[in-house]
Design a protein around this motif. Structure first.
Motif, PDB file in Angstrom:
ATOM      1  N   VAL A  72       0.865  -1.182   0.000  1.00  0.00           N
ATOM      2  CA  VAL A  72       0.000   0.000   0.000  1.00  0.00           C
ATOM      3  C   VAL A  72       0.899   1.228   0.000  1.00  0.00           C
ATOM      4  CG1 VAL A  72      -1.742   1.300   1.270  1.00  0.00           C
ATOM      5  CG2 VAL A  72      -1.865  -1.197   1.188  1.00  0.00           C
ATOM      6  N   THR A  73       0.772   2.062  -1.031  1.00  0.00           N
ATOM      7  CA  THR A  73       1.634   3.235  -1.156  1.00  0.00           C
ATOM      8  C   THR A  73       0.954   4.517  -0.676  1.00  0.00           C
ATOM      9  OG1 THR A  73       0.895   3.502  -3.449  1.00  0.00           O
ATOM     10  CG2 THR A  73       2.921   2.242  -3.071  1.00  0.00           C
ATOM     11  N   ALA A  74      -0.384   4.536  -0.674  1.00  0.00           N
ATOM     12  CA  ALA A  74      -1.130   5.713  -0.232  1.00  0.00           C
ATOM     13  C   ALA A  74      -2.595   5.335  -0.053  1.00  0.00           C
ATOM     14  CB  ALA A  74      -1.000   6.849  -1.258  1.00  0.00           C
ATOM     15  N   TYR A  75      -3.333   6.221   0.599  1.00  0.00           N
ATOM     16  CA  TYR A  75      -4.780   6.031   0.663  1.00  0.00           C
ATOM     17  C   TYR A  75      -5.447   7.403   0.687  1.00  0.00           C
ATOM     18  CZ  TYR A  75      -4.485   7.004   5.706  1.00  0.00           C
ATOM     19  OH  TYR A  75      -4.258   7.599   6.922  1.00  0.00           O
ATOM     20  N   GLU A  76      -6.678   7.449   0.241  1.00  0.00           N
ATOM     21  CA  GLU A  76      -7.419   8.708   0.168  1.00  0.00           C
ATOM     22  C   GLU A  76      -8.817   8.488   0.725  1.00  0.00           C
ATOM     23  OE1 GLU A  76      -8.926  12.036  -3.121  1.00  0.00           O
ATOM     24  OE2 GLU A  76      -7.778  10.267  -3.771  1.00  0.00           O
ATOM     25  N   GLU A  77      -9.145   9.267   1.744  1.00  0.00           N
ATOM     26  CA  GLU A  77     -10.462   9.157   2.374  1.00  0.00           C
ATOM     27  C   GLU A  77     -11.544   9.729   1.451  1.00  0.00           C
ATOM     28  OE1 GLU A  77     -12.573   8.373   6.225  1.00  0.00           O
ATOM     29  OE2 GLU A  77     -10.404   8.549   6.071  1.00  0.00           O
ATOM     30  N   LYS A  78     -12.621   8.988   1.285  1.00  0.00           N
ATOM     31  CA  LYS A  78     -13.785   9.433   0.523  1.00  0.00           C
ATOM     32  C   LYS A  78     -15.005   9.396   1.448  1.00  0.00           C
ATOM     33  CE  LYS A  78     -11.659   9.391  -3.601  1.00  0.00           C
ATOM     34  NZ  LYS A  78     -11.530  10.564  -4.486  1.00  0.00           N
ATOM     35  N   VAL A  79     -16.110   9.959   0.997  1.00  0.00           N
ATOM     36  CA  VAL A  79     -17.328   9.956   1.799  1.00  0.00           C
ATOM     37  C   VAL A  79     -17.796   8.531   2.062  1.00  0.00           C
ATOM     38  CG1 VAL A  79     -19.759  10.633   1.875  1.00  0.00           C
ATOM     39  CG2 VAL A  79     -18.046  12.231   0.996  1.00  0.00           C
ATOM     40  N   GLU A  80     -17.737   7.698   1.023  1.00  0.00           N
ATOM     41  CA  GLU A  80     -18.272   6.341   1.113  1.00  0.00           C
ATOM     42  C   GLU A  80     -17.251   5.301   1.554  1.00  0.00           C
ATOM     43  OE1 GLU A  80     -16.753   6.921  -3.121  1.00  0.00           O
ATOM     44  OE2 GLU A  80     -17.634   8.114  -1.492  1.00  0.00           O
TER      45      GLU A  80
END
Length: 370
Positions: free
Chosen positions: A198-206
């Motif tokens: 896992v290189t990154a993550y991005e929070e979304k509404v869902e």
């Protein structure tokens, strides 16, 4: 990634929970999630061919702290904190045994011993003088004295007369333990993908968009169980710490059974069948061993061999069969970090070199944050 429709559908679609790290914490978290949410889709991502940090690389000690280590912990933690840490480690070991069975992890209750080198007069006298106090504060939990003096019957060399014995300590087979955990996860319909970083993550509404090296997917919840590697993505105060280990070839008529500690737990050894497994020495080079890189260093390997040949097995011809290292997660406190980082992201890290003891409980606590 050249993924087919079938691969996308079965592995990367409609994911409820993604756990990063397939070690003791990650697998227990996934199993606890399965228990709580029976119909959910659970995916574990592991960056190594096998669990990358310490879960398959530790020495197999079912322990909760030597006497000198506990006394040392009281310098930086309150008495209540130390007692709670020991209770958590003990309860974690019982949970691990319950989840996997003693037979499957090759649990052997030989007891644990602490020995003191001749030059370590201050720690030796300190432990002997404070042993009754430590026993007293632990007695409400263990209902018996945890530590007592014993004459050395193992013919060690260059040590003080008495060893400190702990009847509650045991040893396990690390490889068997992790195989049993992996089998249990697969039997519970938990998907495990190895060599996925896992290189990154991005929070979304869902939910959360998770980025791998060359691919991205959505998950409703993301749980980090990466311990020594946690700082990169979770930004927690976790410092990687390398532990170096060696194991001998079989030794005829080896009469050593148990787990053994030296110098506040910085050195440790045990028998595995008719071999000696020996590790530690991080205190010789704290700066150099604060690394997430696997490998060995000459100063530590030389010291381990010296202890083996001069203290543990004096006047014997001993050959080393194999050497390796593992990465622990440490910090300013020995209390683990189990926290919610954002709306959909969680972590259970900083096990303080006690992953075998507390990994199962931290995994459960991580899953129970949801």
């Amino acid at each position: 990634m050249n993924l087919s429709y079938w691969e996308l559908k079965n592995w990367f679609s409609n994911i409820d929970y993604t756990v990063v790290g397939s070690g003791i914490v990650g697998l227990h978290a996934a199993l606890r999630l399965r228990e709580r949410f029976p119909s959910s889709k659970i995916l574990i991502l592991e960056k190594g061919m096998l669990p990358q940090g310490a879960s398959t690389k530790n020495a197999g000690f079912a322990c909760f702290g030597s006497l000198s280590e506990i006394i040392d912990d009281l310098k930086s933690h309150s008495e209540e904190e130390v007692i709670q840490l020991i209770q958590k480690r003990w309860n974690g070991l019982q949970l691990l045994r319950k989840n996997l069975t003693d037979e499957s992890i090759d649990f052997k209750p030989f007891g644990g011993y602490e020995l003191f080198l001749k030059e370590d007069d201050s720690s030796y006298s300190d432990c002997l003088s404070r042993m009754s106090f430590i026993n007293e504060i632990l007695k409400p939990f263990f209902k018996a004295d945890v530590f007592c003096k014993e004459i050395d019957r193992f013919s060690f060399n260059g040590i003080h007369e008495y060893l400190i014995f702990n009847p509650f300590e045991a040893q396990i087979d690390t490889g068997n333990m992790m195989q049993a955990l992996l089998k249990k996860a697969i039997a519970n319909d938990i998907l495990i993908l190895n060599q996925q970083t896992v290189t990154a993550y991005e929070e979304k509404v869902e939910g959360v968009k998770v980025a791998l090296d060359d691919f991205g997917f959505m998950t409703k919840k993301l749980l980090f169980a990466t311990n020594g590697f946690a700082n990169t993505l979770t930004k927690n105060q976790v410092v990687p710490a390398r532990a170096q280990v060696l194991i001998t070839e079989p030794i005829p008529n080896l009469d050593i059974r148990g787990t053994f500690h030296i110098d506040k737990g910085y050195y440790y050894f045990r028998n595995f069948e008719d071999r000696i497994l020996l590790g530690g020495g991080r205190n010789l080079d704290f700066k150099g061993e604060t690394t997430a890189e696997f490998g060995q260093s000459e100063i530590i390997q030389n010291r381990l061999e010296q202890l083996l040949k001069e203290v543990i097995l004096p006047n014997q011809e001993v050959k080393i069969e194999h050497r390796w290292s593992g990465i622990m997660g440490l910090g300013s406190s020995k209390n683990p970090i189990v926290s919610q980082l954002s709306e959909h992201v969680y972590c259970g890290v900083r096990l303080g070199g006690m992953g075998v003891a507390i990994g199962s409980i931290i995994g459960n606590e991580l899953a129970d944050l949801i």
